[in-house]
Design a protein around this motif. Structure first.
Motif, mmCIF file in Angstrom:
data_model
loop_
_atom_site.group_PDB
_atom_site.id
_atom_site.type_symbol
_atom_site.label_atom_id
_atom_site.label_comp_id
_atom_site.label_asym_id
_atom_site.label_seq_id
_atom_site.Cartn_x
_atom_site.Cartn_y
_atom_site.Cartn_z
ATOM 1 N N ASP A 290 -12.151 17.761 39.788
ATOM 2 C CA ASP A 290 -13.354 18.213 39.093
ATOM 3 C C ASP A 290 -13.031 18.585 37.644
ATOM 4 O OD1 ASP A 290 -15.967 18.926 38.640
ATOM 5 O OD2 ASP A 290 -15.851 20.860 39.674
ATOM 6 N N ILE A 291 -11.901 19.257 37.444
ATOM 7 C CA ILE A 291 -11.477 19.606 36.083
ATOM 8 C C ILE A 291 -11.248 18.341 35.266
ATOM 9 C CG2 ILE A 291 -9.594 20.615 34.731
ATOM 10 C CD1 ILE A 291 -9.293 22.723 36.940
ATOM 11 N N LEU A 292 -10.605 17.327 35.874
ATOM 12 C CA LEU A 292 -10.376 16.064 35.177
ATOM 13 C C LEU A 292 -11.694 15.405 34.805
ATOM 14 C CD1 LEU A 292 -8.554 13.700 34.254
ATOM 15 C CD2 LEU A 292 -8.704 12.821 36.595
ATOM 16 N N HIS A 293 -12.638 15.384 35.750
ATOM 17 C CA HIS A 293 -13.932 14.752 35.497
ATOM 18 C C HIS A 293 -14.645 15.433 34.337
ATOM 19 C CE1 HIS A 293 -17.866 12.982 37.354
ATOM 20 N NE2 HIS A 293 -17.625 12.573 36.132
ATOM 21 N N GLN A 294 -14.655 16.764 34.346
ATOM 22 C CA GLN A 294 -15.316 17.486 33.266
ATOM 23 C C GLN A 294 -14.588 17.298 31.938
ATOM 24 O OE1 GLN A 294 -18.295 18.882 33.663
ATOM 25 N NE2 GLN A 294 -18.178 18.143 35.773
ATOM 26 N N ALA A 295 -13.266 17.151 32.004
ATOM 27 C CA ALA A 295 -12.494 16.987 30.770
ATOM 28 C C ALA A 295 -12.828 15.672 30.072
ATOM 29 C CB ALA A 295 -10.995 17.058 31.074
ATOM 30 N N ILE A 296 -12.908 14.579 30.846
ATOM 31 C CA ILE A 296 -13.139 13.282 30.201
ATOM 32 C C ILE A 296 -14.579 13.123 29.735
ATOM 33 C CG2 ILE A 296 -11.271 12.182 31.470
ATOM 34 C CD1 ILE A 296 -13.269 10.958 33.334
ATOM 35 N N SER A 298 -16.089 15.994 28.348
ATOM 36 C CA SER A 298 -16.271 17.082 27.384
ATOM 37 C C SER A 298 -15.551 16.859 26.063
ATOM 38 C CB SER A 298 -15.782 18.414 27.984
ATOM 39 O OG SER A 298 -16.495 18.727 29.164
ATOM 40 N N TYR A 299 -14.413 16.166 26.103
ATOM 41 C CA TYR A 299 -13.603 16.011 24.898
ATOM 42 C C TYR A 299 -13.782 14.616 24.300
ATOM 43 C CZ TYR A 299 -11.235 20.205 26.648
ATOM 44 O OH TYR A 299 -10.959 21.468 27.109
ATOM 45 N N LYS A 300 -13.496 14.520 23.025
ATOM 46 C CA LYS A 300 -13.526 13.215 22.357
ATOM 47 C C LYS A 300 -12.425 12.333 22.948
ATOM 48 C CE LYS A 300 -15.297 14.956 17.936
ATOM 49 N NZ LYS A 300 -15.016 15.102 16.491
ATOM 50 N N GLU A 301 -12.716 11.047 22.974
ATOM 51 C CA GLU A 301 -11.782 10.123 23.621
ATOM 52 C C GLU A 301 -10.392 10.171 22.993
ATOM 53 O OE1 GLU A 301 -11.432 5.320 24.143
ATOM 54 O OE2 GLU A 301 -13.361 6.254 24.635
ATOM 55 N N ASP A 302 -10.335 10.248 21.671
ATOM 56 C CA ASP A 302 -9.014 10.214 21.033
ATOM 57 C C ASP A 302 -8.245 11.522 21.195
ATOM 58 O OD1 ASP A 302 -10.789 11.542 19.467
ATOM 59 O OD2 ASP A 302 -10.265 10.573 17.584
ATOM 60 N N ASP A 303 -8.866 12.547 21.807
ATOM 61 C CA ASP A 303 -8.166 13.812 22.082
ATOM 62 C C ASP A 303 -7.632 13.874 23.511
ATOM 63 O OD1 ASP A 303 -8.647 14.812 19.540
ATOM 64 O OD2 ASP A 303 -10.563 15.707 20.120
ATOM 65 N N LEU A 304 -8.061 12.945 24.351
ATOM 66 C CA LEU A 304 -7.745 13.043 25.779
ATOM 67 C C LEU A 304 -6.273 12.821 26.079
ATOM 68 C CD1 LEU A 304 -10.813 11.219 27.390
ATOM 69 C CD2 LEU A 304 -10.317 13.668 27.402
ATOM 70 N N ASP A 305 -5.579 12.038 25.251
ATOM 71 C CA ASP A 305 -4.196 11.702 25.553
ATOM 72 C C ASP A 305 -3.320 12.942 25.678
ATOM 73 O OD1 ASP A 305 -3.168 9.267 26.261
ATOM 74 O OD2 ASP A 305 -2.112 8.934 24.390
ATOM 75 N N HIS A 306 -3.540 13.950 24.840
ATOM 76 C CA HIS A 306 -2.713 15.154 24.926
ATOM 77 C C HIS A 306 -3.411 16.294 25.655
ATOM 78 C CE1 HIS A 306 -5.115 16.035 21.292
ATOM 79 N NE2 HIS A 306 -4.926 17.307 21.585
ATOM 80 N N ILE A 307 -4.719 16.218 25.830
ATOM 81 C CA ILE A 307 -5.433 17.301 26.499
ATOM 82 C C ILE A 307 -5.526 17.076 28.004
ATOM 83 C CG2 ILE A 307 -7.677 18.456 26.736
ATOM 84 C CD1 ILE A 307 -8.119 18.073 23.768
ATOM 85 N N ALA A 308 -5.935 15.864 28.409
ATOM 86 C CA ALA A 308 -6.226 15.610 29.823
ATOM 87 C C ALA A 308 -5.096 14.927 30.577
ATOM 88 C CB ALA A 308 -7.503 14.770 29.946
ATOM 89 N N ALA A 309 -4.107 14.377 29.876
ATOM 90 C CA ALA A 309 -3.021 13.675 30.562
ATOM 91 C C ALA A 309 -2.280 14.561 31.567
ATOM 92 C CB ALA A 309 -2.053 13.080 29.543
ATOM 93 N N PRO A 310 -2.007 15.853 31.269
ATOM 94 C CA PRO A 310 -1.282 16.668 32.254
ATOM 95 C C PRO A 310 -2.000 16.810 33.591
ATOM 96 C CG PRO A 310 -1.164 17.691 30.093
ATOM 97 C CD PRO A 310 -2.138 16.559 29.972
ATOM 98 N N VAL A 311 -3.306 17.069 33.592
ATOM 99 C CA VAL A 311 -4.004 17.227 34.872
ATOM 100 C C VAL A 311 -4.049 15.895 35.619
ATOM 101 C CG1 VAL A 311 -6.330 16.852 33.895
ATOM 102 C CG2 VAL A 311 -6.050 18.168 35.995
ATOM 103 N N LEU A 312 -4.146 14.788 34.896
ATOM 104 C CA LEU A 312 -4.110 13.482 35.544
ATOM 105 C C LEU A 312 -2.751 13.249 36.202
ATOM 106 C CD1 LEU A 312 -5.483 10.716 36.053
ATOM 107 C CD2 LEU A 312 -4.523 9.970 33.880
ATOM 108 N N ASN A 313 -1.686 13.582 35.499
ATOM 109 C CA ASN A 313 -0.346 13.409 36.061
ATOM 110 C C ASN A 313 -0.107 14.339 37.238
ATOM 111 O OD1 ASN A 313 0.344 11.416 34.214
ATOM 112 N ND2 ASN A 313 1.105 12.880 32.713
ATOM 113 N N LEU A 314 -0.681 15.538 37.195
ATOM 114 C CA LEU A 314 -0.554 16.457 38.321
ATOM 115 C C LEU A 314 -1.255 15.891 39.556
ATOM 116 C CD1 LEU A 314 0.299 19.164 39.520
ATOM 117 C CD2 LEU A 314 -1.773 20.181 38.553
#
Length: 489
Positions: A290-296, A298-314
Motif C-alpha cells: 500500500d505504501i508503494l502504491h501511494q508512493a508511485i 504521490s511523487y514525481k516520476e523522476d524522484d521515484l528512483d531514490h524515494i520508492a526504490a527501497p520499499v520496492l526492494n524490501l
C-alpha cells in the motif's frame, strides 16, 4: 545540520548570552570561537565557570558550528578534545548535551574531525553514554540523548576506524539500540491518543539510520538486531500511510528493515517470524505494498528512483522467503488481473498498470529494473508465465537483457492446455482479444492494386540482390522454380 535549537531559560552570570544568531562574521567570528574554546579548556582544569556560564558559551559555539566558515578551531584536534571532554566527562547534563550538539554539527560539516574524535578514544564513550540513558519514563532528556548520540555514532560509521563490532561485543550497543526501538514501539501503542512528538520522531530516525549503516558495513551483525524487527513493523502499522507516504520516519524504518535478518535464518529464538504475524500473515506485506502504491502516485516520476526504490526492494526481499499463502496474496495484489486486460496492459490506474509503465521509464534506471525483476519473480521465475502475466511487450526486454530464453512465439506463453474456456489474449499487449477495438482496414484491394504491389516487391527484391550485401532470392523467382507460378493472359 542539527534541527534542535532549544534555548535555555535562566539568567547567565557571564557576559555570553544564549543568542541563537551571533552577528559576528569573518575574523571577528574566528577570534570569538578561539576565545570561547580557550575558556572551556581552562574550565576543564579549574571548574570555575558556573553551569549557566558554561551552557551560554557552548550554546554560542553551537550556533557558530552550523557554518564551518571561520570556525576552524572548533574542528581541529584541540577543539574536538575540549568539546568531547565537556560532553562525556562533565557533571552538568545540560552542558554535556550542548557540547554533544557542537560535536554533531562539527562531524557533519568537517569529516576529518570524526577521526580526531575516534583517535582520542571517545567512540566507546559515546556508546557507553547511549547505553547509559534510560527510556522509561519518556522525557525530553531521553529524546535528546538518543538523538544526539545516535547522530554522532551514525556519523562515526563514515570515514573513521571506529570498530562497531567491538562496541557491540564489549559495550552491547546492539542491546541499547533494540531497547530504543522497543521504547519507540511503546510510544506508538494503541492507547496513545496522538502520535509521539517531533523530537521522538527525530530520535527514532537517527536510531534507524544507525541500524542501517552498522549493518551496511557489518552485515554479519544482522542477527544482533533481530529483536527490533517486530518493533519496526509495529511502528509502521501505527503510523499507517502518510501523505506523502515516504516521509520520515517511515522511509528510515523501511531502510532499517532491508539489511535485517527478516528471513529469520539465525534468530530462531524469535519463534514465529514477525514479518508474517500470527494474527494475519498478510498484514505487514499488505501495508508495504500500500505504501508503494501511494508512493508511485504521490511523487514525481523522476524522484521515484531514490524515494520508492527501497520499499520496492524490501517487498522483493520478503517475497523471496514468504510462505505460499503470502506469495499468492502478493501475486493477486501486484500482477495484472482479468479486469486489467480490458485494455492493453499498463493503460489503467491500477497498481500493476502503474508499475508496468514505470518498468519502461528511461528516467528510472534502478526502479525499472527492480519492477521487471519483481514481476518475473511473481511469475515464479518462469519466462512463459512472465510473458503470460505482463505481455510480450513488457517482458521481452527484461528476458533478453538477462539471457533468459524467450518463448519461441509470443502465443506459446498463452497456451494453457485444458483451459479451453479462458478468453483469448493478445500476446503482445496482454489485452483480451474480445476487448480490442476493431481495426478499420479499409476496402479490400482490387486485383489491379494487388498486381501493382506485387510488382513493387519484385523490383525491391531485385535491387536488394544486386547490392550483394545479402543473398536473397526473389519470391517470384522462387515460386517459378517450384512450379507455383501461373502466367495469366
Amino acid at each position: 545540520m542539527l534541527a534542535h535549537t532549544r534555548s535555555h531559560s535562566g539568567s547567565s552570570k557571564g557576559s555570553y548570552t544564549t543568542s541563537l544568531a551571533p552577528s559576528l562574521t569573518g575574523e571577528a567570528k574566528l577570534n570569538e570561537v578561539t576565545t570561547l574554546l580557550i575558556k572551556l579548556r581552562h574550565d576543564l582544569r579549574t571548574q570555575l565557570l558556573e553551569p549557566q556560564q558554561r551552557v551560554a558559551i557552548l550554546d554560542r559555539l553551537k550556533v557558530y558550528s552550523r557554518d564551518a566558515t571561520n570556525a576552524d578551531p572548533m574542528f581541529e584536534q584541540e577543539g574536538i578534545n575540549t568539546l568531547s571532554e565537556h560532553a562525556f566527562s562533565g557533571k552538568d547534563q545540560t552542558s554535556s548535551r550542548e557540547a554533544l550538539r557542537c560535536l554533531a554539527n562539527a562531524f557533519l560539516l568537517q569529516p576529518k574531525s570524526r577521526q580526531i574524535f575516534v583517535n582520542k578514544g571517545y567512540g566507546p564513550k559515546a556508546a557507553e553514554r547511549y547505553k547509559g540513558r534510560r527510556f522509561i519514563p519518556i522525557n525530553l532528556d531521553n529524546r535528546d540523548d538518543e538523538f544526539l548520540l545516535g547522530r554522532i555514532l551514525f556519523l562515526m560509521t563514515y570515514d573513521t576506524t571506529l570498530n562497531f563490532e567491538d562496541l557491540i561485543k564489549n559495550i552491547h550497543l546492539d542491546e541499547s539500540i533494540n531497547e530504543a526501538m522497543a521504547r519507540h514501539a511503546k510510544a506508538y501503542s494503541k492507547s496513545r491518543k496522538s502520535l509521539p512528538a517531533q523530537a521522538d520522531e527525530m530520535a527514532l530516525t537517527e536510531t534507524c539510520k544507525l541500524i542501517f549503516n552498522i549493518l551496511y558495513y557489518y552485515p554479519d551483525l544482522a542477527e544482533n538486531f533481530s529483536a527490533s524487527i517486530p518493533h519496526i513493523f509495529k511502528i509502521l502499522t501505527r503510523i499507517g500511510v502518510l501523505k506523502p507516504p515516504l516521509q520520515a520516519p517511515v522511509n528510515t524504518l523501511i531502510n532499517a528493515l532491508i539489511p535485517l535478518d527478516l528471513e529469520n535464518k539465525k534468530s530462531k529464538h524469535l519463534g514465529i517470524n514477525p514479518v508474517f504475524p500470527k494474527f494475519d500473515q498478510n498484514h505487514n506485506i499488505e501495508l508495504l505494498i500500500d505504501i508503494l502504491h501511494q508512493a508511485i502516485t504521490s511523487y514525481k516520476e523522476d524522484d521515484l528512483d531514490h524515494i520508492a526504490a527501497p520499499v520496492l526492494n524490501l517487498i522483493r526481499k520478503i517475497y523471496g522467503f514468504a510462505p505460499d499463502g503470502v506469495r499468492r496474496y502478493m501475486q493477486w495484489l501486484m500482477l495484472p488481473t482479468d479486469a486489467d486486460r480490458k485494455k492493453p496492459l499498463g493503460q489503467l490506474d491500477t497498481l500493476s498498470a502503474r508499475l508496468l509503465r514505470l518498468s519502461t521509464s528511461p528516467m528510472l534506471p534502478t526502479m525499472r529494473e527492480s519492477i521487471s525483476a519483481l514481476m518475473f519473480e511473481l511469475s515464479d521465475n518462469d519466462a512463459n508465465k512472465f510473458v503470460h502475466n505482463v505481455g510480450y511487450g513488457f517482458a521481452s526486454g527484461f528476458l533478453l537483457s538477462h539471457n533468459i530464453a524467450v518463448p519461441q512465439t509470443a502465443s506459446d506463453a498463452f497456451s494453457s492446455p485444458g483451459d479451453t474456456g479462458a478468453p483469448a489474449i493478445n500476446p503482445i499487449t496482454g489485452q483480451r482479444l474480445d476487448m480490442e477495438e476493431p481495426h478499420d482496414t479499409g476496402p479490400e484491394m482490387t486485383q489491379e492494386e494487388k498486381e501493382r504491389e506485387a510488382e513493387k516487391l519484385f523490383v525491391l527484391f531485385e535491387r536488394l540482390k544486386k547490392t550483394g550485401v545479402v543473398n536473397v532470392k526473389n519470391p517470384v523467382e522462387h515460386a517459378v522454380e517450384e512450379g507455383r507460378f501461373e502466367e495469366l493472359d
